[in-house]
Design a protein around this motif. Structure first.
Motif, PDB file in Angstrom:
ATOM      1  N   PRO A   1      -2.310   4.447 -10.197  1.00 31.58           N
ATOM      2  CA  PRO A   1      -2.093   3.359 -11.164  1.00 31.58           C
ATOM      3  C   PRO A   1      -0.620   2.981 -11.347  1.00 31.58           C
ATOM      4  O   PRO A   1      -0.311   1.896 -11.840  1.00 31.58           O
ATOM      5  CB  PRO A   1      -2.687   3.918 -12.468  1.00 31.58           C
ATOM      6  CG  PRO A   1      -2.739   5.397 -12.280  1.00 31.58           C
ATOM      7  CD  PRO A   1      -2.933   5.631 -10.823  1.00 31.58           C
ATOM      8  N   GLU A   2       0.277   3.906 -10.940  1.00 26.40           N
ATOM      9  CA  GLU A   2       1.709   3.608 -11.063  1.00 26.40           C
ATOM     10  C   GLU A   2       2.160   2.628  -9.976  1.00 26.40           C
ATOM     11  O   GLU A   2       3.237   2.019 -10.082  1.00 26.40           O
ATOM     12  CB  GLU A   2       2.526   4.911 -10.961  1.00 26.40           C
ATOM     13  CG  GLU A   2       2.605   5.544  -9.574  1.00 26.40           C
ATOM     14  CD  GLU A   2       1.323   6.241  -9.120  1.00 26.40           C
ATOM     15  OE1 GLU A   2       1.260   6.628  -7.933  1.00 26.40           O
ATOM     16  OE2 GLU A   2       0.397   6.410  -9.952  1.00 26.40           O
ATOM     17  N   GLN A   3       1.334   2.434  -8.941  1.00 26.38           N
ATOM     18  CA  GLN A   3       1.669   1.517  -7.853  1.00 26.38           C
ATOM     19  C   GLN A   3       1.113   0.135  -8.173  1.00 26.38           C
ATOM     20  O   GLN A   3       0.007   0.007  -8.689  1.00 26.38           O
ATOM     21  CB  GLN A   3       1.073   2.039  -6.545  1.00 26.38           C
ATOM     22  CG  GLN A   3       1.459   1.244  -5.304  1.00 26.38           C
ATOM     23  CD  GLN A   3       1.094   1.988  -4.026  1.00 26.38           C
ATOM     24  OE1 GLN A   3       1.522   3.114  -3.803  1.00 26.38           O
ATOM     25  NE2 GLN A   3       0.286   1.361  -3.167  1.00 26.38           N
ATOM     26  N   SER A   4       1.856  -0.903  -7.869  1.00 25.06           N
ATOM     27  CA  SER A   4       1.429  -2.259  -8.222  1.00 25.06           C
ATOM     28  C   SER A   4       0.142  -2.633  -7.485  1.00 25.06           C
ATOM     29  O   SER A   4      -0.127  -2.143  -6.377  1.00 25.06           O
ATOM     30  CB  SER A   4       2.520  -3.265  -7.874  1.00 25.06           C
ATOM     31  OG  SER A   4       2.627  -3.427  -6.466  1.00 25.06           O
ATOM     32  N   ILE A   5      -0.635  -3.519  -8.109  1.00 22.77           N
ATOM     33  CA  ILE A   5      -1.866  -3.995  -7.478  1.00 22.77           C
ATOM     34  C   ILE A   5      -1.537  -4.655  -6.142  1.00 22.77           C
ATOM     35  O   ILE A   5      -2.238  -4.453  -5.139  1.00 22.77           O
ATOM     36  CB  ILE A   5      -2.607  -4.972  -8.417  1.00 22.77           C
ATOM     37  CG1 ILE A   5      -3.189  -4.221  -9.620  1.00 22.77           C
ATOM     38  CG2 ILE A   5      -3.710  -5.712  -7.669  1.00 22.77           C
ATOM     39  CD1 ILE A   5      -3.847  -5.111 -10.657  1.00 22.77           C
TER      40      ILE A   5
END
Length: 328
Positions: A299-303
């Motif tokens: 979730p810390e990585q961008s979509i």
């Protein structure tokens, strides 16, 4: 069974323990197919309660054939089915794309009941051989990054229910249960649900599990990120409404997602997508689901970056290579 059916016909609900005991007694062959059909049909006339769903899940996990992954952490991406949309095999293709992107996937699935072609149907048509042999499945995970857990082999106690579901040919509470009873209980799961209420129940059940998860429900009824409109996105700590444009995707139509009427047609679509010969709509929806699955794990990585990982897996041929290794 008669007493239980009378209670259910009076709109009573079962406790978690009563639901568990009922499914255990069905597994022991204590009831005939007509009684089982009556029992299963009740929950199409009124929603299954949270306690009932939990009890049914308890029984299924208690009875399932376990699979020891010896510490491997895996992901599953799976829809409940039962949305009546007859889409192509989005979650199974997305699972192969995840494997191509370097994630270990333990995909759980079965034959289509309420749709034309389930994950087992399409994989069988592609030449996959079902097994519950632990060494074989671990080797597939290590070589291909993915293995497939064919539900009837892992839930043999439910053999009494299989012919009833086939003859009914409609969604039942077993559609609701399927994604929750993966024998591995993987570290990460992306669930697709066919109703908003079911997505809420999944969120509650999964919050008790302590595992990472995301749940999607398209507001127009799809059990996946269909890109045909807005979809609800739930995780352990957030809930939001997203539109296709919010994840950089075009809006699609139901016709864009048609899955064919036979396993052979579905297998052709499957291979076309992995060969980068599918339609732009097929590419968009598969990479959207695989990319959001990656985002649920990271979730810390961008979509945007998560979707780029999925796109690269497909465009580079690594997803295709993962399927070929699996089929070998």
């Amino acid at each position: 069974m008669k007493a239980t059916l009378n209670r259910l016909f009076e709109h009573e609900t079962l406790s978690r323990e009563e639901a568990r005991e009922m499914l255990l007694s069905i597994s022991r062959g204590a009831h005939n197919h007509i009684q089982i059909a009556a029992f299963v049909t009740v929950f199409n006339m009124r929603p299954v309660s949270l306690s009932e769903l939990q009890g049914f899940r308890d029984a299924m996990l208690e009875l399932c054939v376990p699979l020891d992954l010896e510490g491997r952490e895996t992901m599953d991406i799976v829809g409940t089915g039962g949305d009546g949309k007859n889409t192509f095999n989005v979650s199974t293709l997305s699972a192969v794309v995840l494997a191509g992107a370097g994630y270990l996937v333990t995909k759980h699935g079965s034959y289509g009941v309420s749709s034309s072609v389930g994950s087992s149907d399409v994989l069988l048509s592609l030449g996959y051989e079902f097994t519950n042999d632990q060494d074989t499945l671990r080797r597939q995970l290590d070589d291909a990054g993915i293995c497939f857990l064919h539900a009837p082999l892992f839930h043999p106690a439910m053999k009494e229910v299989v012919p009833v579901r086939k003859q009914l040919g409609m969604k039942t509470f077993f559609n609701m249960l399927g994604p929750l009873v993966n024998p591995v209980q993987p570290q990460d799961q992306l669930f697709g649900t066919f109703s908003l209420e079911l997505s809420r129940m999944y969120q509650y059940i999964m919050q008790q599990s302590g595992r990472r998860f995301a749940i999607v429900y398209a507001l127009d009824g799809y059990d996946e990120i269909s890109l045909t409109g807005a979809f609800k996105w739930r995780t352990p700590d957030q809930e939001k409404l997203l539109e296709p444009e919010d994840i950089g995707r075009p809006k699609l139509t139901q016709a864009d997602l048609h899955g064919g009427d036979t396993a052979e047609e579905a297998a052709t679509i499957f291979r076309n997508v992995l060969n980068n010969e599918g339609t732009p709509a097929q590419f968009a929806v598969v990479t959207a689901n695989a990319g959001m699955a990656i985002h649920s794990m990271k979730p810390e990585q961008s979509i945007e970056d998560c979707l780029a990982e999925a796109e690269e897996s497909l465009r580079s041929g690594r997803a295709k290579a993962a399927l070929e290794k699996l089929l070998k």
